[in-house]
Design a protein around this motif. Sequence first.
Motif, PDB file in Angstrom:
ATOM      1  N   GLN A 188      56.238  12.297 -54.514  1.00 41.61           N
ATOM      2  CA  GLN A 188      57.047  13.021 -53.523  1.00 41.61           C
ATOM      3  C   GLN A 188      57.033  14.495 -53.869  1.00 41.61           C
ATOM      4  O   GLN A 188      57.213  14.846 -55.041  1.00 41.61           O
ATOM      5  CB  GLN A 188      58.495  12.528 -53.531  1.00 41.61           C
ATOM      6  CG  GLN A 188      58.691  11.103 -53.101  1.00 41.61           C
ATOM      7  CD  GLN A 188      58.315  10.121 -54.192  1.00 41.61           C
ATOM      8  OE1 GLN A 188      57.439   9.300 -54.013  1.00 41.61           O
ATOM      9  NE2 GLN A 188      58.964  10.235 -55.333  1.00 41.61           N
ATOM     10  N   ARG A 200      54.959  10.197 -45.163  1.00 42.53           N
ATOM     11  CA  ARG A 200      56.059  10.778 -44.377  1.00 42.53           C
ATOM     12  C   ARG A 200      56.115  12.281 -44.669  1.00 42.53           C
ATOM     13  O   ARG A 200      55.921  12.692 -45.808  1.00 42.53           O
ATOM     14  CB  ARG A 200      57.420  10.199 -44.786  1.00 42.53           C
ATOM     15  CG  ARG A 200      57.655   8.738 -44.488  1.00 42.53           C
ATOM     16  CD  ARG A 200      57.875   8.469 -43.014  1.00 42.53           C
ATOM     17  NE  ARG A 200      58.302   7.094 -42.800  1.00 42.53           N
ATOM     18  CZ  ARG A 200      57.498   6.033 -42.862  1.00 42.53           C
ATOM     19  NH1 ARG A 200      56.218   6.206 -43.112  1.00 42.53           N
ATOM     20  NH2 ARG A 200      57.973   4.819 -42.673  1.00 42.53           N
ATOM     21  N   LEU A 214      61.149   3.152 -49.591  1.00 44.80           N
ATOM     22  CA  LEU A 214      59.732   3.270 -49.238  1.00 44.80           C
ATOM     23  C   LEU A 214      58.894   3.119 -50.493  1.00 44.80           C
ATOM     24  O   LEU A 214      58.730   4.078 -51.241  1.00 44.80           O
ATOM     25  CB  LEU A 214      59.442   4.610 -48.588  1.00 44.80           C
ATOM     26  CG  LEU A 214      59.760   4.757 -47.106  1.00 44.80           C
ATOM     27  CD1 LEU A 214      59.347   6.131 -46.642  1.00 44.80           C
ATOM     28  CD2 LEU A 214      59.050   3.690 -46.297  1.00 44.80           C
ATOM     29  N   PHE A 262      56.263  12.611 -48.543  1.00 49.37           N
ATOM     30  CA  PHE A 262      56.045  11.386 -49.327  1.00 49.37           C
ATOM     31  C   PHE A 262      54.555  11.078 -49.288  1.00 49.37           C
ATOM     32  O   PHE A 262      53.949  11.089 -48.216  1.00 49.37           O
ATOM     33  CB  PHE A 262      56.785  10.201 -48.695  1.00 49.37           C
ATOM     34  CG  PHE A 262      58.287  10.249 -48.863  1.00 49.37           C
ATOM     35  CD1 PHE A 262      58.914  11.287 -49.531  1.00 49.37           C
ATOM     36  CD2 PHE A 262      59.073   9.221 -48.344  1.00 49.37           C
ATOM     37  CE1 PHE A 262      60.297  11.315 -49.673  1.00 49.37           C
ATOM     38  CE2 PHE A 262      60.453   9.247 -48.484  1.00 49.37           C
ATOM     39  CZ  PHE A 262      61.065  10.286 -49.144  1.00 49.37           C
ATOM     40  N   ARG A 276      62.623   6.720 -53.371  1.00 49.32           N
ATOM     41  CA  ARG A 276      62.461   7.405 -52.086  1.00 49.32           C
ATOM     42  C   ARG A 276      62.870   6.452 -50.971  1.00 49.32           C
ATOM     43  O   ARG A 276      62.563   5.265 -51.004  1.00 49.32           O
ATOM     44  CB  ARG A 276      61.041   7.929 -51.894  1.00 49.32           C
ATOM     45  CG  ARG A 276      59.950   6.884 -51.851  1.00 49.32           C
ATOM     46  CD  ARG A 276      58.592   7.573 -51.715  1.00 49.32           C
ATOM     47  NE  ARG A 276      57.533   6.593 -51.432  1.00 49.32           N
ATOM     48  CZ  ARG A 276      56.247   6.920 -51.343  1.00 49.32           C
ATOM     49  NH1 ARG A 276      55.861   8.162 -51.505  1.00 49.32           N
ATOM     50  NH2 ARG A 276      55.338   6.001 -51.084  1.00 49.32           N
ATOM     51  N   PHE A 277      63.567   6.992 -50.038  1.00 49.53           N
ATOM     52  CA  PHE A 277      64.146   6.168 -48.980  1.00 49.53           C
ATOM     53  C   PHE A 277      63.818   6.703 -47.597  1.00 49.53           C
ATOM     54  O   PHE A 277      63.596   7.915 -47.414  1.00 49.53           O
ATOM     55  CB  PHE A 277      65.677   6.160 -49.087  1.00 49.53           C
ATOM     56  CG  PHE A 277      66.211   5.409 -50.271  1.00 49.53           C
ATOM     57  CD1 PHE A 277      66.291   4.020 -50.250  1.00 49.53           C
ATOM     58  CD2 PHE A 277      66.655   6.088 -51.394  1.00 49.53           C
ATOM     59  CE1 PHE A 277      66.797   3.335 -51.332  1.00 49.53           C
ATOM     60  CE2 PHE A 277      67.156   5.406 -52.483  1.00 49.53           C
ATOM     61  CZ  PHE A 277      67.232   4.028 -52.454  1.00 49.53           C
ATOM     62  N   GLU A 278      63.881   5.791 -46.651  1.00 51.03           N
ATOM     63  CA  GLU A 278      63.927   6.193 -45.252  1.00 51.03           C
ATOM     64  C   GLU A 278      65.189   5.565 -44.673  1.00 51.03           C
ATOM     65  O   GLU A 278      65.398   4.362 -44.807  1.00 51.03           O
ATOM     66  CB  GLU A 278      62.696   5.699 -44.494  1.00 51.03           C
ATOM     67  CG  GLU A 278      62.692   6.187 -43.048  1.00 51.03           C
ATOM     68  CD  GLU A 278      61.353   5.925 -42.374  1.00 51.03           C
ATOM     69  OE1 GLU A 278      60.752   6.880 -41.870  1.00 51.03           O
ATOM     70  OE2 GLU A 278      60.914   4.759 -42.374  1.00 51.03           O
TER      71      GLU A 278
END
Lengths: 173, 239
Positions: free
Chosen positions: B219, B185, A167, B201, A147-149
Amino acid sequence: MTSRTRTLSGWAVLLVAALVCALGGWSYAQARGDDDLAYAKSRDAALADGRVDLARLNSLDGKDGASIDAGLAAWLDASTGPLHDQLKRTREKDAAELKKSGATARGKVTDAALTEVDERTGTALMIATVDVEVTPRTGKAGTERKRFEATLVRTGDGWKIKALTALGIGGGA
Amino acid sequence: MKPGSGTTTDVVTDETDVATDETDVEGAEAGEAGVPGTAERARDDDTGAGAGAGADAGAGAGAPGGEETEAGPARRWPRVLAGVLAVVLLAAGGAFYVAGRQLRDTPATSNKALTDSAATTQVAGDVTNALGKVFSYGPGDTAATKASAQQLLAGKALQQYAALFGQVEKQAADQKLTLTTHVVRAGVTRLTHDSAHLLVFMDQVYERKGKAASTAAAQLSVTARLRQGRWTIVEIDAR
């Protein structure tokens, strides 16, 4: 009497035509000057470009030297600003390491969303989940979930990734 | 055809004036043709026998009528110009309207994610709260979690959750397990007046009695629907 009636109806037709033109122009001007519409289009463009960029940054074909070079060039193309500079700096080293390992990665963005879009500064913040399928030179392929931002910036050539953070757990609330 | 009232006379006079203006041109043409005469004569020539029969009355009604149909190029061009102008104006109006429609008619307009910041904040907040509640429980209060799930989830999400929660409920009791979920998030990808799609998230902290806590990342892609003023989760997909 017919002459006058005709003249009058002629003017009436002209007036109606002018009204139609004015209404059309007004409707067009409204659409043109609609800030919400421009913002919505930027948002969709940023998300679409961001997804493509992120998938490219998570993919690399480690088959041979040429494909690795092409992959690294794609990384540079998908990035801008600090991330671009960093990738450029480490390019030689990355190429050597990738050649040694020969692993192939294929990144697929499974979902992505924007959390912020700033139309004025041309920046956006995207969160995304990526499935990266890694195939080592020898051995079985495995899939990593990441998972990324990503911070996106609008450039002359579409939106590109300026900063990318994986993240991890406790990625900050 | 003799004028009966003052107003009619005015109108007739007006028209005669117009007709006279026109016939000047006609007269000039007639002059070239070698027929000298006044405007009246020229007109008589033009309209032929029909106008001649009218005599005086012809000046008022017959002749201008004749002018209408027998108009020369000088009389016709303003009307042609007006017609062309009307068509151009109509076409331009139509083109503007279509161009404006095309600008507006994109998927971008129907999606209010981020453009409607209040609604975006509300759906993100509601979903964040709901997920925090239904994915947090202690060994003693699984009933409370279950009850809130009944409220906050609906449709497919309720089944998905029930399948998941069935195992967890047992674990929670047996192993004295406590789970706390924090949303780190949340992004809204699609938002209409009553439906939304989000990517969330989460960090989940598992605590077992007498053991160190462990944290896992999760997620979820979430579909939510607005029901009675509150967003209810109707679908959950793990990413």
